[in-house]
Design an enzyme around this catalytic site. Structure first.
Site, PDB file in Angstrom:
ATOM      1  N   ASP A 191     -33.365   5.987  21.393  1.00  0.00           N
ATOM      2  CA  ASP A 191     -32.914   6.906  20.343  1.00  0.00           C
ATOM      3  C   ASP A 191     -33.437   6.362  19.019  1.00  0.00           C
ATOM      4  OD1 ASP A 191     -31.433   8.898  18.842  1.00  0.00           O
ATOM      5  OD2 ASP A 191     -30.062   9.011  20.547  1.00  0.00           O
ATOM      6  N   GLY A 217     -36.964   4.620  18.404  1.00  0.00           N
ATOM      7  CA  GLY A 217     -38.202   5.342  18.165  1.00  0.00           C
ATOM      8  C   GLY A 217     -37.950   6.818  17.961  1.00  0.00           C
ATOM      9  N   ASP A 218     -39.028   7.596  17.990  1.00  0.00           N
ATOM     10  CA  ASP A 218     -38.983   9.033  17.742  1.00  0.00           C
ATOM     11  C   ASP A 218     -39.548   9.751  18.957  1.00  0.00           C
ATOM     12  OD1 ASP A 218     -39.431  11.688  16.931  1.00  0.00           O
ATOM     13  OD2 ASP A 218     -39.890  11.106  14.878  1.00  0.00           O
ATOM     14  N   ARG A 234     -28.941  17.673  26.602  1.00  0.00           N
ATOM     15  CA  ARG A 234     -28.552  18.415  25.400  1.00  0.00           C
ATOM     16  C   ARG A 234     -29.487  18.101  24.230  1.00  0.00           C
ATOM     17  NH1 ARG A 234     -22.199  17.459  24.691  1.00  0.00           N
ATOM     18  NH2 ARG A 234     -22.967  15.338  24.460  1.00  0.00           N
ATOM     19  N   HIS A 237     -32.181  22.079  23.538  1.00  0.00           N
ATOM     20  CA  HIS A 237     -31.574  23.236  22.865  1.00  0.00           C
ATOM     21  C   HIS A 237     -31.541  23.083  21.347  1.00  0.00           C
ATOM     22  CE1 HIS A 237     -27.045  21.830  22.800  1.00  0.00           C
ATOM     23  NE2 HIS A 237     -27.857  20.923  22.280  1.00  0.00           N
TER      24      HIS A 237
END
Length: 324
Positions: A191, A217-218, A234, A237
């Site tokens: 994350d 990280g991204d 999740r 969405h």
């Protein structure tokens, strides 16, 4: 017909009454007890007469009940409003900034733009990043709404010495649920760095920190390689199709042949009330959307992933598998 319409039109009032009860701690006070309104009022710090009126409505919608001595208790549904259950989710949905964002729904429908940014001047995650208290309520609400996590290990076989990578996994609630049921497995929690910094304490409480690797990280840059199973719960969405394509392509690049991706979302279609409601919620909050099974499969195929099984989970959630 008019009665049902009035029920819909006043539904927001019932929600606000529920939020107020959660803020006051009514459900926690009544857990395992039956008390008179005056006793409850004394414990939660409320006006007895006003609290009695609130309790009557809660009883009227099935969250509480009153005995012949007007002592109130919780129904099984009302008991879900405790701190240990869905209470933090109710507290989140009752936040003022949530209600204000929904006030911009007509703007979102007219323009296709997220209502939250129109109302608050910045995207929801940027809004939360500037307020530690709001972020804490948000994270607690998301964790409470993830009670279905404990059913994931029963729906999918994680057994064996597998490396499980939880993408945008927050502080590790889902990963911990998987690892606790599968003692041979090891995990990677991925994350943004600020979120990862808060994860060790949670993972230690769950008794799985020694089997976890933490990585910041991204998702839109890259994701960790070498996983046997990737979890994406999740997340899709929150984003439009273009951003989802980037994210899923990054997953495909990181996955070795035979690795499997588990996408957990609400799927529009069968039993569709909750997915439809959350679809509007995502339009309001992030500009994202809930999707049909066919739409999720198309996104996966575009990223050169092969969709697989669709499995049911509680709270209207579903799990869709895909392989490289």
């Amino acid at each position: 017909m008019e009665q049902e319409l009035m029920r819909i039109l006043t539904g927001g009032w019932v929600a606000q009454a529920t939020f107020a009860a959660v803020r006051l701690g009514v459900a926690d006070t009544l857990h395992g007890r039956r008390l008179a309104p005056e006793q409850i009022a004394e414990e939660v710090g409320a006006d007895p007469g006003a609290l009695r009126r609130l309790l009557r409505l809660l009883a009227g919608v099935g969250l509480a009940y009153a005995d012949d001595k007007e002592r109130y208790g919780l129904t099984p549904m009302g008991a879900q409003l405790r701190r240990e259950a869905l209470g933090p989710l109710a507290a989140l949905y009752g936040e003022d900034y949530f209600a204000a964002a929904w006030g911009g729904l007509a703007h979102a429908v007219r323009t296709g733009e997220p209502a939250f940014e129109h109302v608050h001047g910045k995207p929801v995650f940027a809004h939360l990043a500037g307020d530690h208290d709001k972020a804490a309520v948000f994270n607690a609400g998301m964790a409470a709404g993830a009670s279905f996590f404990r059913h994931v290990p029963a729906a999918y076989d994680f057994s064996g010495p597998r490396r499980v990578v939880d993408l945008a996994g927050g502080t590790g609630a889902l990963l911990a649920a998987v690892l606790r049921e599968n003692p041979e497995a090891r995990g990677v929690l991925f994350d943004v760095p600020d979120v990862i910094a808060a994860a060790p304490a949670h993972l230690e409480r769950m008794g799985v920190l020694d089997r976890c690797e933490l990585a910041g990280g991204d998702l839109f840059d890259s994701v960790p390689e070498g996983g046997d199973v990737y979890l994406l719960s999740r997340v899709l969405h929150d984003w439009d199709d273009e951003r989802c394509a980037v994210l899923l392509t990054n997953c495909a690049k990181a996955m070795a042949p035979g690795a499997e991706l588990l996408v957990i979302e609400r799927v529009v279609g069968r039993d569709s009330y909750l997915p439809l409601a959350f679809d509007l919620h995502m339009m309001v909050m992030t500009g994202g959307r809930e999707r049909t099974e066919a739409e999720y499969r198309a996104l996966m195929e575009e990223a050169e992933l092969t969709p697989g099984r669709l499995l049911d989970l509680p709270l209207g959630m579903r799990l869709l598998t895909a392989t490289r």
